[in-house]
Design an enzyme around this catalytic site. Structure first.
Site, short mmCIF file in Angstrom:
data_model
loop_
_atom_site.label_atom_id
_atom_site.label_comp_id
_atom_site.label_asym_id
_atom_site.label_seq_id
_atom_site.Cartn_x
_atom_site.Cartn_y
_atom_site.Cartn_z
N ARG A 1 -100.21 -43.14 42.92
CA ARG A 1 -98.97 -43.51 43.63
C ARG A 1 -98.46 -44.85 43.15
NH1 ARG A 1 -99.28 -40.94 49.12
NH2 ARG A 1 -101.39 -40.16 49.27
N MET B 1 -90.12 -43.83 44.48
CA MET B 1 -90.83 -43.55 43.24
C MET B 1 -91.79 -42.38 43.41
SD MET B 1 -91.18 -47.05 41.26
CE MET B 1 -91.98 -47.93 42.53
N ARG C 1 -56.10 -77.22 63.05
CA ARG C 1 -55.62 -77.59 61.72
C ARG C 1 -54.10 -77.48 61.67
NH1 ARG C 1 -57.38 -74.06 56.68
NH2 ARG C 1 -55.85 -72.61 57.53
N THR D 1 -64.77 -74.51 52.31
CA THR D 1 -65.43 -74.05 51.08
C THR D 1 -64.77 -72.83 50.44
OG1 THR D 1 -67.01 -73.05 52.60
CG2 THR D 1 -67.71 -75.05 51.47
C1 PEP Z 1 -61.15 -73.03 53.41
O1 PEP Z 1 -60.41 -73.24 52.46
O2 PEP Z 1 -62.37 -72.96 53.31
C2 PEP Z 1 -60.59 -72.87 54.77
C3 PEP Z 1 -61.38 -72.75 55.80
O3 PEP Z 1 -59.25 -72.75 54.85
P1 PEP Z 1 -58.44 -71.43 54.55
O4 PEP Z 1 -59.41 -70.32 54.37
O5 PEP Z 1 -57.53 -71.22 55.71
O6 PEP Z 1 -57.72 -71.80 53.29
MG MG Z 2 -58.39 -73.81 52.85
#
Ligand code: PEP
Ligand code: MG
Length: 896
Positions: free
Chosen positions: A101, A112, A635, A784
């Protein structure tokens, strides 16, 4: 066994000295390491040996050849097994038979190939006849071996074997395999051998040594078969891990009524209940239980009763062996401190253990087992928190069937994998994959599933089979994947030819909608409505433990009241990103937004903004009330303007009318605003610099809302966030404006209130200059998504067209928009955090890009020491758990 200077490729177990241990999984594979561990525990394991995963790596690195010393090492290990068993491989009187096996580091169920009864040939079968005193059993074993070996090693298509077997049954007028006599099997064997010789141009190998090496080569070869490759891809298993090969002396569960074979879980893998849970078959071998060919029987009387089965339980039929098995169960749990998935065989009332491994389980079962084991003192709370895969919580957070909704139940099968799913009926894995690719939810309906169906099972929302038990392939794989599954719904007749399912007078066609409930086993016509899950019980207990452990806070990205409420229910500790532009898409507002964008004067813009301000203020009041004193990051307007521009002439005409201007002017302004590269254009704080009145209106709406909510005595913690800055100057100008509006609002309302002004770090320049920017910014939130886009120079909207090629080519291991790139983007985050803190020691740091809900990225955030992560509402529990695990791992790293 290995002489000095020579690699040890072979490790013995159960035959004299056992050389392996449970912690040698990388070398011996999961199965081999655990067989050795069971032998070390003194449990009854048939003796054998393991050829290491390193040999597999050697095999592929050397054109599928073995090192010279392997032959001797295998021979020595085999001799030890012969001695332990008192039988000899290839002996005419007392032949040793073995199974061969696969066994990789990670379990790859059914992926497998396995060969049983190896060592049988025309001569040794006679020895087996005499030794067992059962010619029927001996010839049945031999024909099984020819069939398995022929298929797996010699690559003879299994339908050739099935055709021969069917014709023998037909000729003798016998319905079941078990009706065939020793003579019948001898005749089948003769035909099998003739057929193999016809197909291959050479006879079926009679030499046991040739058989053994053929099987070893086939197992190593199967590491690169299509099924194994797909499974590895789905489960992130690297190809260079390799598989081990386990050669083990055979024990027989098919030698008569005092023999049996079975599979069991030490606790219920669906619910997590602490009850022995398994299935067995009397007088059966190897894969018969999981293959779904015969309906398996329950181990316990309780299991039999709960499933309304008439077939006797093992507890009744073989009470003494059952008691031993139950003892083994308790010992294994105590030793491994986790739920085990075991395989066993009973040969003439003697129990043998063939496998143990940590059992796959559903998400609810994983929670219950972790919480129960912590309460039982088997593990501590930290260990319980570590045990749960954060991503698996997803299964618990999604809706289940509304108990009040009407259901047209057409059949009931086994509740094989919990969760509810509705979708179009499809009958093949390929069809499931292609329909799902088009965005349709599908239910994959099969008589039974096999490892070839794995891609379709993955693509489907749910799996329905008409044959097979709770441990059938469909059930085990669906549980592992978190797919809803109803198995063994025997009333249904699936017809692949007409692509229909029939039950009584009901005919369900391909493309019709079915709903399955994997928690009850019900199969229903049409789509049944669902309800939100209740997040109490074990879930709440474990999340409470995670909350005690984690250091980072978890916030949510939300702008609608519904999302904000959902997130709070899931334990969010504030809002980390409220994208105000999302509030503008409402049909009541979009016209005023377009009017604002397309206005060609400040006056025109202010007129449009005045219409929007009351809506915005109301939005913020609601968010502040829902978040009841928790921080709320708002924001200011960010998006590329093209997202709002009208595209049709009718929409433009509507804007012209609302603004009291003509269509031509609107069209001209539209052309003027057109950007080649909107993601890098007039967006983020650039809007606030170019058209300050927009941000001013938003600041007024925010502070107006703050003043109003504060008046009622409710605490409010607003954090005003400026997006997409690349220079300190941008922030200085905009912060000054925000501070001015705050002062004006305080003066106008007579209320004083606290607030913070900070920025997103989403451009490499902002990360590099974070030290300077922190002189003005009171907090940073790492965006990010944009930071990944601008660090790689890869458009987040267009990456999908080539990233899969990059992943395939091994350039990127993961999509960097889903899992943070720790070396590049991560380095900028680390650097900005350090430089920001140097200027402002107490600067608040968080992340609000999509990565804030991804467990691997959350671990990175912990390593940088961020104060919080922010993610979409449904990911909040995942983030809470991942943050706790990250804190535990960080602790371990520190101690090391
Ligand atoms: C980012 O850019 O990571 C963000 C949180 O902003 P958005 O996705 O709205 O551009
Ligand atoms: Mg952004």
């Amino acid at each position: 066994m290995a002489s000095q200077g020579v690699n040890q490729w072979v490790y013995s177990f159960g035959a004299g000295k056992t050389e392996g241990r449970a912690d040698m999984k990388n070398l011996l594979g999961g199965k081999g390491a655990n067989l050795a561990e069971m032998a070390n525990l003194g449990l009854p394991v048939p003796p054998g040996f393991t050829i290491t995963t390193e040999l597999c790596t050697y095999f592929y690195a050397n054109g599928r050849a073995y090192p010279g010393e392997l032959k001797d090492q295998v021979a020595a290990a085999l001799a030890a097994v012969e001695q332990a068993m008192g039988a000899t491989f290839g002996d005419a009187v007392n032949p040793l038979l073995v199974s061969v096996r696969s066994g990789a580091r990670a379990s790859m169920p059914g992926m497998m190939d396995t060969v049983l009864n190896l060592g049988l040939n025309d001569v040794t079968v006679q020895g087996l006849v005499k030794r067992s005193g059962d010619a029927r059993f001996a010839f049945d074993s031999y024909r099984r071996f020819i069939q398995m070996y022929g298929n797996v090693v010699l690559d003879v298509d299994h339908h050739h074997f099935e055709d021969i077997l069917d014709s023998h049954k037909r000729d003798r007028n016998k319905a079941f395999d078990t009706d065939l006599t020793a003579d019948d099997w001898e005749a089948v064997i003769a035909d099998y051998k003739a057929m193999v010789e016809r197909e291959l141009g050479r006879p079926f190998p009679q030499d046991p040594q040739e058989q053994l090496w053929g099987a070893i080569g086939a197992v190593f070869g199967s590491w690169m078969n299509a099924r194994a490759i797909t499974y590895r891809k789905l489960h992130d298993i690297p190809a260079d891990w390799g598989t081990a090969v386990n050669v083990q002396s055979m024990v027989f569960g098919n030698m008569g009524q005092d023999c049996a074979t079975g599979v069991a879980f030490t606790r219920n893998p669906s619910t997590g209940e602490n009850a022995f849970y398994g299935e067995y078959l009397v007088n059966a071998q190897g894969e018969d239980v999981v293959a779904g060919i015969r309906t398996p029987q329950h181990l316990t009387i309780a299991g039999k009763q709960a499933n309304h089965s008439d077939l006797p339980a093992m507890e009744e039929v073989m009470p003494e062996v059952f008691r031993q098995l139950n003892d083994v169960r308790l010992r294994l749990e105590k030793h491994y401190r986790d739920m085990q998935d075991i395989e066993f065989t009973v040969q003439q009332n003697k129990l043998f253990m063939l496998q143990t491994r940590n059992g796959k389980r559903t998400a609810p079962a994983a929670l219950k087992i972790a919480v129960d084991m912590a309460s039982e003192g088997l593990i501590d709370r930290k260990e319980a928190v570590k045990r749960i895969d954060p991503a698996s919580l997803d299964q618990l957070l999604h809706p289940t069937l509304d108990p009040k909704a009407e259901r047209k139940v057409i059949a009931k099968g086994l509740p094989a994998s919990p969760g509810a799913a509705s979708g179009k009926v499809v009958f093949t894995a390929d069809e499931a994959e292609s329909q799902a690719g088009l965005g349709d939810a599908v239910i994959l309906c099969r008589v039974e599933t096999s490892p070839e169906d794995i891609h379709g099972m993955h693509a489907a929302k749910g799996i329905l089979t008409t044959r097979g038990g709770m441990t059938s392939h469909a059930a085990v794989v669906a549980r592992g994947m978190g797919r809803a599954c109803v198995s063994g719904a025997g009333e249904l007749r699936v017809d692949y030819k007409t692509r229909t399912i029939t039950v009584r007078d009901i005919v369900v066609k391909e493309g019709d909608i079915l709903t399955i409930d994997g928690s009850t086993g019900e199969v229903m016509l049409g789509a049944v409505p669902t309800i939100q899950p209740e997040l109490s019980g074990d879930f709440a207990t474990l999340m409470g433990w995670a909350d005690e452990i984690r250091r980072m806070k978890v916030r949510t990205n939300a702008e609608t009241p519904l999302d904000a409420r959902t997130a709070r229910k899931f334990g969010a500790e504030g809002i980390g990103l409220s994208r105000t532009e999302h509030m503008f898409f409402d049909p009541q507002r979009i016209l005023a937004v377009r009017e604002m964008i397309l206005a060609d004067s400040e006056k025109g813009r202010r007129a449009a903004l005045a219409k929007l301000e009351p809506y915005q203020k109301q939005d913020f009041i609601e968010l502040f009330e829902i978040m009841a004193g928790l921080p709320v990051t708002i924001r200011l307007l960010d998006p590329p303007l093209h997202e709002f521009l009208p595209t049709t002439e009718a929409d433009m005409a509507e804007v012209a009318k609302a603004a009291g201007t003509d269509l031509l002017r609107v069209q001209q302004r539209s052309v003027q605003l057109h950007e080649t590269n909107p993601m890098l254009g007039l967006r983020g704080c650039r809007l606030g610099i170019a058209f300050p009145e927009i941000y001013e209106m938003q600041a007024r709406a925010i502070f107006g809302a703050v003043a109003e909510v504060a008046k009622s005595g409710q605490a409010v913690l607003p954090e005003i966030m400026i997006p997409l800055i690349s220079t300190k100057k941008e922030l200085d100008i905009l912060k000054a404006m925000v501070d001015r509006v705050a002062k004006e609002t305080m003066a106008a309302t007579g209320q004083t209130f606290e607030y913070m002004v900070g920025t997103m770090i989403e451009l490499p320049r902002a990360a590099l200059l974070a030290g300077e920017i922190a002189e003005t910014a009171e907090f940073f939130s790492f965006g990010t998504n944009d930071l990944t886009q601008t660090t790689y120079g890869i458009s987040r909207d267009d990456a999908g067209s080539f990233l899969p090629d990059y992943e395939r080519a091994g350039i990127m291991e993961h999509d960097p928009f889903a899992t943070l790139d720790p070396e590049g983007v991560g380095e900028l985050v680390r650097l900005a955090a350090e430089r920001g803190r140097k200027t402002r020691a107490k600067i608040k740091l968080g992340i609000c890009g999509e990565h804030g809900g991804d467990p691997a990225s959350i671990a990175f955030c912990e390593s940088v020491g961020l104060d919080y992560v922010s993610c979409s509402p449904y990911r909040v529990p995942i983030a809470r758990l991942a943050a706790a695990q990250a804190a535990l791992n960080a602790d371990t790293v520190k101690r090391d």
